[in-house]
Design an enzyme around this catalytic site. Sequence first.
Site, PDB file in Angstrom:
ATOM      1  N   LEU A 100     -10.234  32.560  -0.284  1.00  0.00           N
ATOM      2  CA  LEU A 100     -11.352  32.351  -1.201  1.00  0.00           C
ATOM      3  C   LEU A 100     -11.021  32.710  -2.639  1.00  0.00           C
ATOM      4  O   LEU A 100     -11.423  32.010  -3.572  1.00  0.00           O
ATOM      5  CB  LEU A 100     -12.565  33.159  -0.724  1.00  0.00           C
ATOM      6  CG  LEU A 100     -13.779  33.145  -1.640  1.00  0.00           C
ATOM      7  CD1 LEU A 100     -14.411  31.762  -1.665  1.00  0.00           C
ATOM      8  CD2 LEU A 100     -14.795  34.189  -1.197  1.00  0.00           C
ATOM      9  N   ASN A 101     -10.291  33.798  -2.854  1.00  0.00           N
ATOM     10  CA  ASN A 101     -10.031  34.253  -4.219  1.00  0.00           C
ATOM     11  C   ASN A 101      -9.153  33.298  -5.011  1.00  0.00           C
ATOM     12  O   ASN A 101      -9.117  33.348  -6.231  1.00  0.00           O
ATOM     13  CB  ASN A 101      -9.384  35.647  -4.207  1.00  0.00           C
ATOM     14  CG  ASN A 101     -10.378  36.721  -3.834  1.00  0.00           C
ATOM     15  OD1 ASN A 101     -11.416  36.445  -3.253  1.00  0.00           O
ATOM     16  ND2 ASN A 101     -10.056  37.952  -4.147  1.00  0.00           N
ATOM     17  N   TYR A 102      -8.413  32.413  -4.315  1.00  0.00           N
ATOM     18  CA  TYR A 102      -7.607  31.408  -4.998  1.00  0.00           C
ATOM     19  C   TYR A 102      -8.376  30.092  -4.948  1.00  0.00           C
ATOM     20  O   TYR A 102      -8.005  29.165  -4.230  1.00  0.00           O
ATOM     21  CB  TYR A 102      -6.238  31.247  -4.342  1.00  0.00           C
ATOM     22  CG  TYR A 102      -5.454  32.530  -4.191  1.00  0.00           C
ATOM     23  CD1 TYR A 102      -5.615  33.592  -5.069  1.00  0.00           C
ATOM     24  CD2 TYR A 102      -4.534  32.670  -3.163  1.00  0.00           C
ATOM     25  CE1 TYR A 102      -4.889  34.762  -4.934  1.00  0.00           C
ATOM     26  CE2 TYR A 102      -3.796  33.849  -3.015  1.00  0.00           C
ATOM     27  CZ  TYR A 102      -3.982  34.881  -3.901  1.00  0.00           C
ATOM     28  OH  TYR A 102      -3.267  36.040  -3.760  1.00  0.00           O
TER      29      TYR A 102
END
Length: 203
Positions: A148-150
């Site tokens: 998710l963070n990328y």
Amino acid sequence: MMNQQFPEMGLEEKDCVETSWVETTLLWQDMDPKKTNLTELLNRKTYPAFGIFPFKVKSDYVKTSIPKLALEDLWKKANQTGDLVMQWSPYGGKMSQIPESDTPFPHRAGYKFKIQYWYYDSGTLVDLQKVYDFMAPYVSQSPREAFLNYRDLDIGTNRNGKDPNVFGAKYFKGNFERLRKVKTEFDPDNFFRNEQSIPPLSA
């Protein structure tokens, strides 16, 4: 522990620096936390990572060992692609002992590592996409999972009638429907939203 597991590194206590989480952001930009004020993170001219140099990020999860020949081909392709950075983050340990349904983050037991593909030059995205496509047989499948963070809009969005379950399953697996129920309860009008935010069930 490092000297027991990796004695060839010759690591000593003086080589280690303890910092807060936000101070590690300075280290990522080759800034010394002891000499740099955290307010520098707010200055786009002296902290250029997200302002001057545009980049694109994609990610993969690996569950089975990648054959040596495939790795050799990968290195060749990566060397032929300008401005590509790959970061391989090992998984396991304590995070494998936590059930994937305990938190929104599901990528736990059974994962060897995560790959981050970091593209700095948008002019070579076609070549960089080839590296990502090459990895398809060697990473998680059905769905091809992502971190998710990328944020990667290539894997789907929830705009213009598109199905949010496509990117939702890749980021959250079986937790996505539960997250939609939480969203529906606390933000039924979808006030807090972006291209890959979790939509309420009413949407």
